[in-house]
Write an enzyme that holds these catalytic residues in place. Structure first.
Site, PDB file in Angstrom:
ATOM      1  CG  ASN A   9      28.841  50.525  21.487  1.00 54.61           C
ATOM      2  OD1 ASN A   9      29.794  50.680  20.725  1.00 54.61           O
ATOM      3  ND2 ASN A   9      28.093  49.432  21.497  1.00 54.61           N
ATOM      4  CD1 TRP A  10      30.067  57.208  20.059  1.00 53.49           C
ATOM      5  CD2 TRP A  10      31.879  57.766  18.858  1.00 53.49           C
ATOM      6  NE1 TRP A  10      30.452  58.463  20.441  1.00 53.49           N
ATOM      7  CE2 TRP A  10      31.570  58.832  19.723  1.00 53.49           C
ATOM      8  CE3 TRP A  10      32.992  57.888  18.010  1.00 53.49           C
ATOM      9  CZ2 TRP A  10      32.329  60.001  19.767  1.00 53.49           C
ATOM     10  CZ3 TRP A  10      33.748  59.045  18.048  1.00 53.49           C
ATOM     11  CH2 TRP A  10      33.414  60.096  18.914  1.00 53.49           C
ATOM     12  CE  LYS A  11      25.473  49.806  19.081  1.00 53.31           C
ATOM     13  NZ  LYS A  11      24.190  49.134  18.956  1.00 53.31           N
ATOM     14  CG  HIS A  97      27.522  45.081  21.680  1.00 55.27           C
ATOM     15  ND1 HIS A  97      26.677  44.835  20.628  1.00 55.27           N
ATOM     16  CD2 HIS A  97      27.054  46.192  22.298  1.00 55.27           C
ATOM     17  CE1 HIS A  97      25.735  45.767  20.613  1.00 55.27           C
ATOM     18  NE2 HIS A  97      25.936  46.590  21.625  1.00 55.27           N
ATOM     19  CD  GLU A  99      25.340  46.057  17.511  1.00 55.39           C
ATOM     20  OE1 GLU A  99      26.426  46.665  17.461  1.00 55.39           O
ATOM     21  OE2 GLU A  99      24.256  46.622  17.816  1.00 55.39           O
ATOM     22  CD  GLU A 169      24.117  46.923  25.450  1.00 55.34           C
ATOM     23  OE1 GLU A 169      24.034  48.140  25.427  1.00 55.34           O
ATOM     24  OE2 GLU A 169      24.729  46.261  24.592  1.00 55.34           O
ATOM     25  N   GLY A 175      18.795  49.511  19.378  1.00 53.88           N
ATOM     26  CA  GLY A 175      18.644  50.160  18.085  1.00 53.88           C
ATOM     27  C   GLY A 175      17.234  50.076  17.521  1.00 53.88           C
ATOM     28  CB  SER A 215      16.138  52.279  22.738  1.00 51.50           C
ATOM     29  OG  SER A 215      16.230  51.487  21.559  1.00 51.50           O
ATOM     30  N   GLY A 236      24.062  53.484  22.529  1.00 49.75           N
ATOM     31  CA  GLY A 236      24.478  53.424  21.128  1.00 49.75           C
ATOM     32  C   GLY A 236      24.063  54.683  20.383  1.00 49.75           C
ATOM     33  N   GLY A 237      22.949  54.597  19.671  1.00 49.03           N
ATOM     34  CA  GLY A 237      22.494  55.683  18.795  1.00 49.03           C
ATOM     35  C   GLY A 237      22.553  57.074  19.412  1.00 49.03           C
TER      36      GLY A 237
HETATM   37  P1  PGA Z   1      21.221  51.651  21.248  1.00 49.15           P
HETATM   38  O1  PGA Z   1      22.457  50.625  21.383  1.00 49.15           O
HETATM   39  O2  PGA Z   1      21.368  52.640  22.348  1.00 49.15           O
HETATM   40  O3  PGA Z   1      21.384  52.257  19.891  1.00 49.15           O
HETATM   41  O4  PGA Z   1      19.966  50.831  21.379  1.00 49.15           O
HETATM   42  C1  PGA Z   1      22.894  50.201  22.640  1.00 49.15           C
HETATM   43  C2  PGA Z   1      24.046  49.239  22.456  1.00 49.15           C
HETATM   44  O5  PGA Z   1      24.001  48.398  21.561  1.00 49.15           O
HETATM   45  O6  PGA Z   1      25.033  49.293  23.218  1.00 49.15           O
END
Ligand code: PGA
Length: 253
Positions: A9-11, A97, A99, A169, A175, A215, A236-237
């Site tokens: 998930n590049w966001k 998600h 966010e 999640e 993050g 994470s 994500g990251g």
């Molecule tokens: P993260 O994000 O791996 O940066 O914690 C995961 C996500 O929000 O899908």
């Protein structure tokens, strides 16, 4: 065996030339992709078509949108419809998600509509659930997640439900560098599966892929993915670096 999935998930990250470089590098890596292992890349909307083309001939790779709208079409400036996505060959979409829930105010009822619409158009929804820190601290995370599942998924028929991928999640682990322990992940994943079993029967529940997100990185992926009810991760990251994400793909069961 249930499908094991490594989803990136590049966001809202990477410009187009960075995205192209990532794709070239990832395609040069070696993976043991079998029938039960697959990779999903949720890239920003402007790169969906390019990325879909780039992975067209690569077995086991699918491209996902990070969001879609809850209406088929119309006067919804700035939104993306599921039909637009399927018409360019995108058949996966992240829905709910944290966010989207927290920053953009998307609630369970809206997410239920998105899930319905995605399935109507033959897409695979990657439905996200997970509790914020105060809920975890109060020890009521199971009830919280159960309610998210009930309010956005239990309108589905069993046949529809069997097409959904769930991503657990915990918001406090996204993050933050703070991962849930593999025991905490396993505990919640088993709980989610037991809820699905109560609602839809054990056989269906046993077939649903439940990804862990929060994470995940190359250094912890193997331990988390080895848990019996963890079927891969939504990353994500660590999915922004091709080599790191490649190692996460190789950590799938
Ligand atoms: P993260 O994000 O791996 O940066 O914690 C995961 C996500 O929000 O899908």
């Amino acid at each position: 065996m249930r499908k094991q999935i490594a989803a990136a998930n590049w966001k809202m990250n990477l410009n187009f030339s960075q995205a192209q470089a990532f794709i070239t590098e990832l395609k040069s890596e070696q993976f043991d992709i079998t029938d039960h292992r697959s990779v999903v890349l949720a890239v920003p909307a402007p790169y969906l078509q390019f990325t879909t083309e780039a992975f067209k001939e690569v077995a086991g790779f699918s491209i996902a949108a990070q969001n879609c709208y809850a209406q088929k079409s119309g006067a919804f400036t700035g939104e993306i419809s599921v039909e637009m996505l399927t018409s360019i060959g995108v058949h996966h979409v992240i829905i709910g998600h944290s966010e989207r829930r927290e920053i953009f105010g998307e609630d369970n009822a809206l997410l239920a509509k998105k899930v319905d619409l995605a399935l109507e158009f033959g897409m695979t929804p990657i439905f996200c659930c997970g509790e914020p820190l105060p809920v975890r601290e109060a020890g009521t995370q199971n009830d919280f997640v159960a309610e998210q599942l009930k309010a956005s998924l239990y309108q589905l028929t069993a046949e529809q439900m069997s097409k959904v991928v769930i991503a657990y999640e915990p918001i406090w682990a996204i993050g933050t560098g703070k991962t849930a322990t593999s025991e905490q992940a396993q505990e919640m994943h088993a709980y989610i599966r037991s809820q699905l079993a109560t609602q839809y029967g054990q056989a269906l529940a046993d077939g649903v892929s439940i990804l862990y997100g929060g994470s995940v990185k190359a250094s912890n992926a193997v331990e988390i993915f080895q848990q019996p009810d963890v079927d891969g991760g939504l990353v994500g990251g660590a999915s922004l670096i091709a080599k790191e994400f490649a190692a996460i793909i190789r950590a799938l069961k």
